[in-house]
Write a protein that holds these residues in place. Structure first.
Motif, mmCIF file in Angstrom:
data_model
loop_
_atom_site.group_PDB
_atom_site.id
_atom_site.type_symbol
_atom_site.label_atom_id
_atom_site.label_comp_id
_atom_site.label_asym_id
_atom_site.label_seq_id
_atom_site.Cartn_x
_atom_site.Cartn_y
_atom_site.Cartn_z
ATOM 1 N N CYS A 52 0.834 -1.200 0.000
ATOM 2 C CA CYS A 52 0.000 0.000 0.000
ATOM 3 C C CYS A 52 0.872 1.255 0.000
ATOM 4 O O CYS A 52 1.879 1.336 0.718
ATOM 5 N N PHE A 53 0.505 2.243 -0.784
ATOM 6 C CA PHE A 53 1.236 3.512 -0.858
ATOM 7 C C PHE A 53 1.275 4.200 0.492
ATOM 8 O O PHE A 53 2.268 4.828 0.858
ATOM 9 N N ASP A 54 0.190 4.080 1.272
ATOM 10 C CA ASP A 54 0.073 4.791 2.544
ATOM 11 C C ASP A 54 0.719 4.051 3.710
ATOM 12 O O ASP A 54 0.959 4.657 4.756
ATOM 13 N N PRO A 66 -5.752 1.703 -3.762
ATOM 14 C CA PRO A 66 -4.728 2.258 -4.664
ATOM 15 C C PRO A 66 -5.252 3.386 -5.546
ATOM 16 O O PRO A 66 -4.461 4.192 -6.038
ATOM 17 N N GLU A 67 -6.565 3.457 -5.745
ATOM 18 C CA GLU A 67 -7.124 4.504 -6.590
ATOM 19 C C GLU A 67 -7.129 5.841 -5.836
ATOM 20 O O GLU A 67 -7.716 5.955 -4.761
ATOM 21 N N LYS A 68 -6.438 6.822 -6.419
ATOM 22 C CA LYS A 68 -6.385 8.154 -5.812
ATOM 23 C C LYS A 68 -6.605 9.197 -6.907
ATOM 24 O O LYS A 68 -5.665 9.618 -7.585
ATOM 25 N N PHE A 74 0.744 3.008 -5.521
ATOM 26 C CA PHE A 74 1.165 1.857 -4.724
ATOM 27 C C PHE A 74 2.673 1.932 -4.588
ATOM 28 O O PHE A 74 3.291 2.911 -5.026
ATOM 29 N N SER A 75 3.278 0.970 -3.952
ATOM 30 C CA SER A 75 4.732 0.988 -3.753
ATOM 31 C C SER A 75 5.320 -0.385 -4.010
ATOM 32 O O SER A 75 4.637 -1.406 -3.855
ATOM 33 N N LEU A 76 6.574 -0.382 -4.405
ATOM 34 C CA LEU A 76 7.353 -1.613 -4.511
ATOM 35 C C LEU A 76 8.228 -1.704 -3.269
ATOM 36 O O LEU A 76 9.048 -0.817 -3.018
ATOM 37 N N ARG A 77 8.026 -2.762 -2.499
ATOM 38 C CA ARG A 77 8.859 -2.971 -1.308
ATOM 39 C C ARG A 77 9.846 -4.091 -1.570
ATOM 40 O O ARG A 77 9.485 -5.118 -2.150
ATOM 41 N N GLN A 78 11.074 -3.878 -1.157
ATOM 42 C CA GLN A 78 12.093 -4.918 -1.262
ATOM 43 C C GLN A 78 12.830 -5.031 0.075
ATOM 44 O O GLN A 78 13.328 -4.047 0.596
ATOM 45 N N ASP A 79 12.851 -6.246 0.607
ATOM 46 C CA ASP A 79 13.611 -6.531 1.825
ATOM 47 C C ASP A 79 14.855 -7.324 1.445
ATOM 48 O O ASP A 79 14.766 -8.287 0.669
ATOM 49 N N THR A 80 15.994 -6.929 1.995
ATOM 50 C CA THR A 80 17.263 -7.570 1.653
ATOM 51 C C THR A 80 18.041 -7.902 2.921
ATOM 52 O O THR A 80 18.216 -7.032 3.793
ATOM 53 N N ARG A 81 18.495 -9.134 2.994
ATOM 54 C CA ARG A 81 19.376 -9.522 4.097
ATOM 55 C C ARG A 81 20.821 -9.317 3.674
ATOM 56 O O ARG A 81 21.203 -9.734 2.590
ATOM 57 N N ARG A 82 21.595 -8.698 4.541
ATOM 58 C CA ARG A 82 23.002 -8.483 4.248
ATOM 59 C C ARG A 82 23.833 -8.946 5.438
ATOM 60 O O ARG A 82 23.588 -8.536 6.571
ATOM 61 N N ILE A 83 24.795 -9.807 5.168
ATOM 62 C CA ILE A 83 25.730 -10.245 6.198
ATOM 63 C C ILE A 83 26.987 -9.408 6.068
ATOM 64 O O ILE A 83 27.615 -9.411 4.997
ATOM 65 N N ALA A 143 -0.396 7.562 -13.794
ATOM 66 C CA ALA A 143 -1.393 8.514 -14.294
ATOM 67 C C ALA A 143 -2.309 7.801 -15.279
ATOM 68 O O ALA A 143 -1.872 7.376 -16.351
ATOM 69 N N ILE A 144 -3.564 7.680 -14.926
ATOM 70 C CA ILE A 144 -4.506 6.882 -15.716
ATOM 71 C C ILE A 144 -4.733 7.493 -17.095
ATOM 72 O O ILE A 144 -4.775 6.781 -18.108
ATOM 73 N N ASP A 145 -4.865 8.818 -17.166
ATOM 74 C CA ASP A 145 -5.235 9.443 -18.440
ATOM 75 C C ASP A 145 -4.085 9.464 -19.447
ATOM 76 O O ASP A 145 -4.301 9.342 -20.656
ATOM 77 N N THR A 146 -2.862 9.598 -18.975
ATOM 78 C CA THR A 146 -1.717 9.700 -19.894
ATOM 79 C C THR A 146 -0.930 8.399 -20.037
ATOM 80 O O THR A 146 -0.149 8.255 -20.973
#
Length: 205
Positions: A52-54, A66-68, A74-83, A143-146
């Motif tokens: 969710c964007f919020d 998601p409709e605004k 919306f958002s892309l989330r990425q979790d990364t483990r680093r040693i 942007a839905i229109d463009t």
């Protein structure tokens, strides 16, 4: 940095395919289908998906849809483990010493290259489960229109991941909206011909 911050860096895309009218009613379900999956209780190195964007912890869009207005957000989330390299080096050295002690008891004089690779992988996997993944969030505005999409990142790896995952989710291909691509969408054929024949100016002697 996301779009709700005081400043933000972003990459623009345009959708290369016609967007079917049937997509819009199913879009929330597609986001949920390809939502982020948590890896806190696993030893996986990476995980990514839509949130969710919020609220990046919300993968069911209970906080807000998601409709605004004229946008899909919306958002892309990425979790990364680093040693940390020093931690991996320390524990690999301990594993190698234990292996050397066992070999000595069995009359063996050295550790084979294949066994060293195996020990390194075993050590890495063992440590993975002891480190919590680091979350990162990248906002998306559609942007839905463009048909223009704004992605809050300029990192090449994240841009590639976003493009591929967007296509997998919506079956639509993206094209980066570079200055040349933007000119191509605004100029006629004659103007584009002149643009293609332009030569760069050298300002240095």
């Amino acid at each position: 940095m996301g779009f709700l911050n005081a400043s933000s860096s972003f990459t623009r895309f345009r959708i290369a395919d016609p967007v079917p009218a049937t997509l819009w009613p199913t879009l929330p379900d597609k986001l949920k289908q390809f939502c982020f999956r948590d890896i806190d209780n696993t030893s996986d190195e990476r995980s990514w998906g839509w949130v969710c964007f919020d609220d990046m912890l919300d993968t069911a869009w209970r906080t807000a849809p998601p409709e605004k207005g004229g946008y899909i957000a919306f958002s892309l989330r990425q979790d990364t483990r680093r040693i940390p390299a020093a931690v991996l080096k320390k524990h690999l050295s301990l594993a190698l010493r234990e292996e050397e002690a066992r070999n000595k008891e069995q009359g063996k004089k050295f550790i084979s290259r294949e066994r060293k690779k195996e020990l390194k992988e075993q050590t890495r996997l063992r440590l993975m489960s002891r480190f919590l993944p680091i979350p990162a969030e990248f906002n998306v505005l559609w942007a839905i229109d463009t048909g223009i999409i704004y992605f809050a990142s300029t990192q090449s790896k994240m841009i590639d991941l976003f493009s591929d995952y967007f296509t997998l989710t919506f079956d639509l291909h993206l094209e980066p909206l570079t200055p040349y691509a933007l000119a191509a969408s605004m100029l006629d054929e004659a103007a584009m011909t002149r643009l293609d024949t332009l030569e760069p100016t050298r300002f240095a002697g």
